[in-house]
Design an enzyme around this catalytic site. Sequence first.
Site, PDB file in Angstrom:
ATOM      1  N   ASP A 144     -23.761 109.436  92.414  1.00  0.00           N
ATOM      2  CA  ASP A 144     -22.385 109.406  92.057  1.00  0.00           C
ATOM      3  C   ASP A 144     -22.213 110.595  91.841  1.00  0.00           C
ATOM      4  O   ASP A 144     -23.246 111.812  91.679  1.00  0.00           O
ATOM      5  CB  ASP A 144     -22.209 108.703  90.670  1.00  0.00           C
ATOM      6  CG  ASP A 144     -20.749 108.651  90.006  1.00  0.00           C
ATOM      7  OD1 ASP A 144     -19.858 108.708  91.051  1.00  0.00           O
ATOM      8  OD2 ASP A 144     -20.523 108.976  88.957  1.00  0.00           O
ATOM      9  N   ASP A 163     -23.343 106.831  86.445  1.00  0.00           N
ATOM     10  CA  ASP A 163     -23.070 106.683  85.037  1.00  0.00           C
ATOM     11  C   ASP A 163     -22.106 105.756  84.577  1.00  0.00           C
ATOM     12  O   ASP A 163     -21.858 105.668  83.433  1.00  0.00           O
ATOM     13  CB  ASP A 163     -22.755 108.037  84.315  1.00  0.00           C
ATOM     14  CG  ASP A 163     -21.543 108.688  84.537  1.00  0.00           C
ATOM     15  OD1 ASP A 163     -21.084 108.402  85.680  1.00  0.00           O
ATOM     16  OD2 ASP A 163     -20.973 109.874  84.124  1.00  0.00           O
ATOM     17  N   ASP A 186     -20.684 101.967  88.605  1.00  0.00           N
ATOM     18  CA  ASP A 186     -21.753 102.154  89.570  1.00  0.00           C
ATOM     19  C   ASP A 186     -22.724 100.817  89.023  1.00  0.00           C
ATOM     20  O   ASP A 186     -23.750 100.932  89.844  1.00  0.00           O
ATOM     21  CB  ASP A 186     -22.420 103.572  89.093  1.00  0.00           C
ATOM     22  CG  ASP A 186     -21.540 104.851  89.072  1.00  0.00           C
ATOM     23  OD1 ASP A 186     -20.966 104.852  90.378  1.00  0.00           O
ATOM     24  OD2 ASP A 186     -21.410 105.606  88.190  1.00  0.00           O
TER      25      ASP A 186
END
Length: 887
Positions: A330, A630, A634
């Site tokens: 990410d 985070d 995700d």
Amino acid sequence: MNKPQYQVHNKNADEALAELGSSAAGLSTQEAKARFLHYGENALPQAPGPSLLYRFFKHFHDTLIYVLLFAALVTAILGHWLDTVVILAVVVINAIIGFIQEGKAEQALAGIRQMLSVNANVCRDGQWQQLPADVLVPGDIVKLRSGDRVPADLRMLETTELRIEESALTGESMPVSKQTAPVATDAPLGDRSCLAFSGTLVTSGRGIGVVTATGATTEIGQINTLLSDVQSLETPLTKQMNQFGRYLALAIAILTVLMLAIGLLAHNYAPVDVFLAAIGFAVAAIPEGLPAILTITLALGVKQMARRNAITRRLNAVETLGAITVICSDKTGTLTRNEMTVKDVVTRQGHYQVNGIGYEPTGDILHQNQPVALGEHPALQALIEVIAVANDSELQQKAQQWQVHGEPTEGALLCLAEKTGFERERYQRLAVIPFESENKFMASLEQRPDGSKQLLLKGAPDRLLPRCQTQLSAQGEIEPLDQAFWLKQIEVLSQQGLRVLAAAGKSTEQNELGIKELEALCFYGLIGIIDPPRPEAITAIAACQGAGIKVKMITGDHAGTAKAIGEAMGLAQHGELVVYTGKQVEQASSAELQEMALKGTIFARTSPEHKLRLVQALQQQGEVVAMTGDGVNDAPALKQADVGVAMGIKGSEASKEAADIVLADDNFSTIAAAVAEGRTIYDNLRKAILFILPTNGAQGLVMLCAVLFGLTLPLTPVQILWVNMVVAVTLALALAFEPAEPGVMQRAPRQTKAALLSGAFLRRITLVSVLIGGCAMLLFQLALSEGFDLAYARTITVTALVVAQAGYLLNSRHLSSFSLHPKLLFTNLIAWLAIAILVLLQLGFVYAPFMQNWFGTTSLQLVHWGWALLGAVCVMLVIELEKKLLW
């Protein structure tokens, strides 16, 4: 996967209310109750976890364990209870170790549930009232204000400066302005500005919306469903060990039947003796200590990784790290700090670079690589005045970390002002026009410390430039506006992935402030803001690429921003960055998606489902995937990945509970260190396997040869178990402390489909088994020929096996290099400690009366210890010669 109950983002407010069967006055209590019975509670369903008994007994589900349990049953039938108890004890100890190390069950869904609001401000029967959020139903009218957590998915009907933090759901690094106009039907999740999503946080403003989805059908509920559908994958080592166990069990079964047939038919052994010999062979050939040593080695690896700030939640993830071929990361909060930072300032006097990262107000403003003083740069000073004073946010330091209270963009601007030492406390605000999404600027009328009045304006450049007629020159004088110059500078900054803001102002005598007063302004300059890359992550990406690991960015942010960050981080290892969008991912077929997943470097504007599909596509191509993130968005991909890595400081509870590894320092560079540790652990596991299997091979060979040639059995089943366990828990454990091999991060990832035992491994195992087994058989027959009784001869045989294994430990510390070199001999002192402990245990085995009673041993003369030591030295020298000639 559940879909939202109503798709109304492409309809206007009145059409949305009509489709939901509601009105601005809300639902009646009676209608709300009826809908509650139909739609159910506004909560996420919780799947029951496995029971403690199931989690314990599943550790018995192993082919080799079944063989041991069968051996325990046979010994019990034959009345050899000591053998039965020892075998069962070994099996139970292995299960207990696995049960303890497995830790707590998955709680990813609980992590998501914690994001849901507790109460909601709802209009029912035309009256506003506070109700528990779990009783909301589609059609309810809900009021939002700053600080609220959105209680359900909403279609906004009214908004006033409403901005919502959605980074955990969409990956958008900035709070999103909400409005009431419909958007395109196929607009990505992050662009549906007329919707508010359950679990997100209102940062400013207020609004009223109608509930469109509750519980499992909200966007966060769909992530919950994705998590429920994701199945845990077997790790590469688990697959290899399971396959190895099946083959070994089959080989043992065939040879055991062969032994029974030869013993009964060729040598006329008594049935009891034949069965005991067969059980002895099976026990000898099964590496019952191997599961324990694998678990302990992985547990030690977990401890080592914890020292490097990588907290491991699932034991097998440790070795899987060593096989990673792709890291999907990410962007927001993982590769970047999730802290907006001013990097560039442009005035007519020049282009300025700003040092420092995040909200910590330390750093310099540089012009031509030299720090500047505000007094010498009047246009810069005017710009700093605007961004510091026309600002409603505050910076505070808590627990060694700087945080912004208010808008992240304003926090970045205030941080820049504080780096210059500007004092805004002496200004007095007279009037203000707050930021509105329609205007995209904030205006403030301020009284300066000298009593003069100044109108200050900051916001989007395209909204400020038309209101300006002049600009500050390089000398700080007012001159006509050069609009072409500023448009060019805006383009340059935007191409770097920066969010561009402008500052303007003018002196005034007015006491009131309205839109009509915001004319004939003086343009001061531009500010370029970015969520900056983590410097340490850039180094870590280079280290991963050097180790043959591809790094890909999968983010919900815009393609331009993601590409700029990707270029800054060095993701384009060779050639151009290949960028795909979530819309392209959604429209791709399965085959096209697999090709895109391999070819693409950056995937922007992605939804949680897109991230999950991309991870699955890479796995279908044979890649071993680590996913970092985070946000709650995700979590499904983190759970699907071979290794899910969550951020421990800024990560959501959902992401941490879905992950296998949590980074305690939110530092991407820790991943590179964890990969190196994972490779080292796998190397040490291979060394342990290569060390343990010849122990079993030698004992099995001794028992097999004795039956095939009609000889007296050199070992009993309990003596065999003694050798297996004492060697495993002492000598093999020492290999877990071996330091990393040279160049551990300069080699390609290991092939997960490769056999656990290569040809060279099989050759080594066979050679060592023959050497140690042959040595033990020779000493056994020699003892009998010299007139010693059977107990004495068997004691010599066990001692020969144990001492030879101690010597072979030194060989196994290095697979191919010369192990007896003085520089390498003492690099692992744990190995020498293990040998010392083994000697003490073996002395107890030989001389302690209670051990003699349990294992049928007797005291040895010193000369026969010399026999065992001589055999061990011979084995060591032959193995070192084999390394020299064949590896």
